[in-house]
Each structure stands twice: as C-alpha cells, then as structure tokens.
Design a protein around this motif. Structure first.
Motif, short mmCIF file in Angstrom:
data_model
loop_
_atom_site.label_atom_id
_atom_site.label_comp_id
_atom_site.label_asym_id
_atom_site.label_seq_id
_atom_site.Cartn_x
_atom_site.Cartn_y
_atom_site.Cartn_z
N GLY A 132 39.99 42.28 32.91
CA GLY A 132 40.97 42.02 33.95
C GLY A 132 40.83 40.69 34.66
O GLY A 132 40.77 39.62 34.04
N VAL A 133 40.74 40.74 35.98
CA VAL A 133 40.75 39.52 36.80
C VAL A 133 39.54 38.64 36.56
O VAL A 133 39.57 37.45 36.89
N PHE A 134 38.47 39.18 35.98
CA PHE A 134 37.25 38.39 35.80
C PHE A 134 37.32 37.46 34.59
O PHE A 134 36.47 36.59 34.43
N THR A 135 38.32 37.66 33.73
CA THR A 135 38.49 36.76 32.59
C THR A 135 39.86 36.07 32.62
O THR A 135 40.33 35.58 31.60
N CYS A 175 38.00 45.88 42.06
CA CYS A 175 37.76 44.55 41.51
C CYS A 175 38.45 43.49 42.35
O CYS A 175 39.68 43.54 42.55
N ILE A 176 37.67 42.51 42.81
CA ILE A 176 38.20 41.41 43.61
C ILE A 176 38.01 40.12 42.82
O ILE A 176 36.89 39.75 42.48
N GLY A 177 39.11 39.43 42.51
CA GLY A 177 39.05 38.19 41.76
C GLY A 177 38.44 37.05 42.55
O GLY A 177 38.18 37.16 43.75
N LYS A 178 38.26 35.91 41.90
CA LYS A 178 37.60 34.76 42.54
C LYS A 178 38.53 34.09 43.54
O LYS A 178 39.75 34.20 43.48
#
Length: 408
Positions: free
Chosen positions: A17-20, A364-367
């Motif tokens: 998800g948001v981490f890639t 999940c919290i993105g950058k």
C-alpha cells in the motif's frame, strides 16, 4: 569458478500500500535502521560474492541513493562492485522491463562483460540470513542446470508461491507456479543458480513469448525440456514481507529476549552514512521515559512510553505519549499524550497532541503526513502520503477509512 549475481529489486508490491507508493519494496525501511535490501546484500557480502547487478525500475531514487557505490557492504574496489541496472528507454515503450526474466535478458551485456560460469539471481526484498555458497556448491555437486532455493510453508499458502515436489536426491519432480490448490510444501525463495549458457539460451527463447517471468515461464519451460533442475532446501528464518501483516510480523520478530531475527549474529550491513543516521547522537531518555522490549535507531528522544515497538532514527515521543505494538520510521514526532497502537507510521510524520492512532487491526500512515491534535484514527485506517491537517474533516476517523489519496 566465476559467478555474478543479479538482484531483482525493481518491484513495487501493491499489497504494501502506502509504503511502496514512492519507493520499491526493496527500499522500504526495516528494523529501525535498515532497508529490506540490506539483508540479501549482506548475505552476498558474507558469501564473498562481489560482482552484483541491481535490477531497478519503480521509483528507484531512494534505492540508488541508499546503495551508492556498494562500499557499505564491502562490494566495491578493484575487480568487484555493485552496478545499478535500470531499464533504458529505446524507441519503443516495450524497452522497459516486462518481467523478471526480461530484466535479466535486457542485461545480457552484463553477463557477457564478466563471462561467468554461473549466474545467481535473487530477490532483493526478503528478510533472511543465508550463505549462498551452500546452494552454489549444491548446484555444482549435482551438475545442475538450474537450482532453486526453497523453504517449507503450509500447503494451504501455496497459492502465493512457486511450489515444488523435491525428490530425495534434490531433483525437482514437479513445479507449480502459484497453484490454486497444492499438496506440496516447498515454496520458492526466488533464489536461482543457473549455468550461464542454460540461462542465456532460456532467456533468448523466452524473449519471443508474451510473458517474461522466471516462475511463470522460465522454470516450467526448463522442466518441460527435462533440464536438470534441482531444489535446495533452506531451513532458516525467512520473512516474505509482501503484505502489511507480514511486514509488521517480521519487524516484531526483532523483539523479545530471544528474537527470531538476530541482527548481531546475522551481521546485517547498511549505508551508515545515509540521511537518517549521519552524525546523529545516541538516543536520549528523559526521566519520564519508560521503554520496554523495543528497538530504537540513533537520535531518538523519548519522554513517553515505548512498548514492544520498532523505532527508526530521530523519532521523538513526547511526555505522556504511548507507542505500543507499532513500527515508527525515521524523523517522526509523536505529540504529548498521543497513543499509537498496532500502527505502521512511515517517515517524517508529525502527530499532534492527545490523538489516538490505531486499535486492533493495523493502521497505516504514509510518509510526510501531518495529523492535528485530538484526532482519533480507528483500526485499519490508511492515511496517504503527504496528507495535511486540512484533510482531517472529522475528529473521529471511522475504522477502515482512507484519508487523503490524491495522486502522487
């Protein structure tokens, strides 16, 4: 005997998800101070393998900056080195990598440059500790044309992997690529040792086809030709980290009195001069700090409580805050009185005071996110990278909600 290695490091992996969204999976931070690719690169270093090509494609800037010249893994100098091999765009769009096999095929010049006897191909996004000399020597002893590394998994999980029936002598009796159902228990590690001429011939044949994957195409084609294909059984720890749950669990395996991942004994190396750890002081613990069963990078400032969690570099946990059962990557600030539980928080996130992030299901919290004071974000929520305070229209974000989501 001369050998070179290709590292498959270009994939994004949608499941993370948001981490890639802004980096390939291989460049995702892991364990506070590392990136996932550090583990296979460290394995190569300890195995004495020092001619390495990194096959990159998706958003490679973080990966390129992290790897640099390869000196951090002692793979640099006369007669050795790491070379980045991104796709080059020619006159047709098809000149981009169309699969793992095509990525190697487009870099046959790298093979020809070194004229190796054998080619090792490995994934750059798994967590494990292996001496590759074991599988290479097994390959040579068997006079195999292809040897594949396998690890045992429950057969019910076989639909996610390339699965094999391995005979008593190590020869592959059957291979199934991500079967709906299987009775086999040996899953491919995406570790391949090829005789060079066999690899080149297989890649040239495959180049005429529509699909270009090792698991889906190259291995079944060699099996059909009755090539000498063997399976090497690996019995050590293996972290697949393809899903949010797996990535979370693998990080948690760093914790406890007897962790499954022992960073010291594994001898994991990383870029010690990266932007997160250059010239940072040791972590500081205030008199109000309470830390138990946690792994912290350098430069952290802890005034609150951290329990059973992994923190990256330069993380601030303010007084009265709690970080529990969570992963917080580098350069984050957790505001006073805020509670973080069962969450993964990417780099450079600012969370205000007296907020609550996560519950039972992983949030999940993105950058580069900024979360205002007194916000409650429920279980299983997702906050997209670069989301700012004005995106939080309500104080209570219901479980499973996605916040942000503008195109990056």
């Amino acid at each position: 005997m001369k050998l070179i290695t290709f590292v498959l490091a270009g994939g994004r992996v949608d499941e993370l998800g948001v981490f890639t969204l802004t980096r390939p999976k291989s460049a995702v931070p892991f364990g506070g101070m590392y990136r996932i690719i550090d583990f296979p690169l460290s394995n190569l270093s300890h195995s004495g393998i020092d001619i390495v090509g990194i096959l990159s494609q998706y958003n490679p800037s973080e990966l390129i900056a992290h790897i640099g010249s390869g000196i951090h893994w002692d793979i640099a100098g006369r007669g050795k080195g790491i070379k980045m091999l991104p796709p080059y765009k020619g006159v047709r769009a098809s000149d981009w990598y169309r699969g793992t096999a095509d990525a190697v095929y487009q870099n046959l010049s790298f093979i020809n440059e070194h004229s190796p006897d054998y080619v090792l191909i490995i994934s750059g996004d798994h967590i494990y500790n292996m001496d590759y000399n074991d599988i290479i020597n097994f390959h040579i002893e068997k006079n195999a044309e292809l040897t594949i590394g396998f690890v045992k998994v429950p057969s019910k999980e076989g639909y996610r992997f390339g699965m094999a029936d391995i005979g008593s002598d190590g020869a592959l009796a059957d291979y199934q690529e991500k079967p709906e159902k299987t009775k086999y228990e040996w899953a491919s590690l995406t570790i391949y040792v090829f005789k060079t001429d066999v690899l080149i011939q297989a890649l040239k044949k495959n180049a005429r086809e529509k699909s270009h994957e090792f698991g889906r195409d190259i291995i079944p084609a060699l099996m059909k030709e009755n090539a000498k294909v063997y399976g090497y059984k690996f019995n050590g720890y293996w972290g697949y980290t393809k899903t949010i749950e797996e990535y979370f669990a693998t990080n948690m395996d760093l914790l406890g009195e007897d962790p499954k991942i022992n960073l010291a004994s594994w001898g994991v190396k990383t870029n010690i001069y990266g932007r997160y750890n250059h010239d940072l002081p040791p972590s500081m613990f205030a008199s109000t700090a309470d830390v138990e069963d946690a792994l912290l990078g350098r430069g952290c400032v802890i005034r609150g409580k951290v329990s059973h969690s992994v923190l990256g570099y330069n993380v601030v946990v303010e007084k009265g805050a709690l970080v529990k059962d969570s992963i917080v990557m580098s350069d984050c600030i957790i505001g006073e009185g805020t509670v973080i539980e069962n969450a993964i928080i990417d780099e450079n996130v600012r969370i205000g005071k007296n907020s609550v992030i996560g519950e039972k299901k992983i949030t999940c919290i993105g950058k580069d996110v900024v979360i205002p004071d007194t916000i409650r974000i429920g279980a299983g929520c997702v906050v997209w990278p670069f989301t700012r305070e004005n995106a939080f229209k309500e104080k209570n974000i219901a479980p499973g909600t996605t916040v942000g989501g503008e195109e990056i």
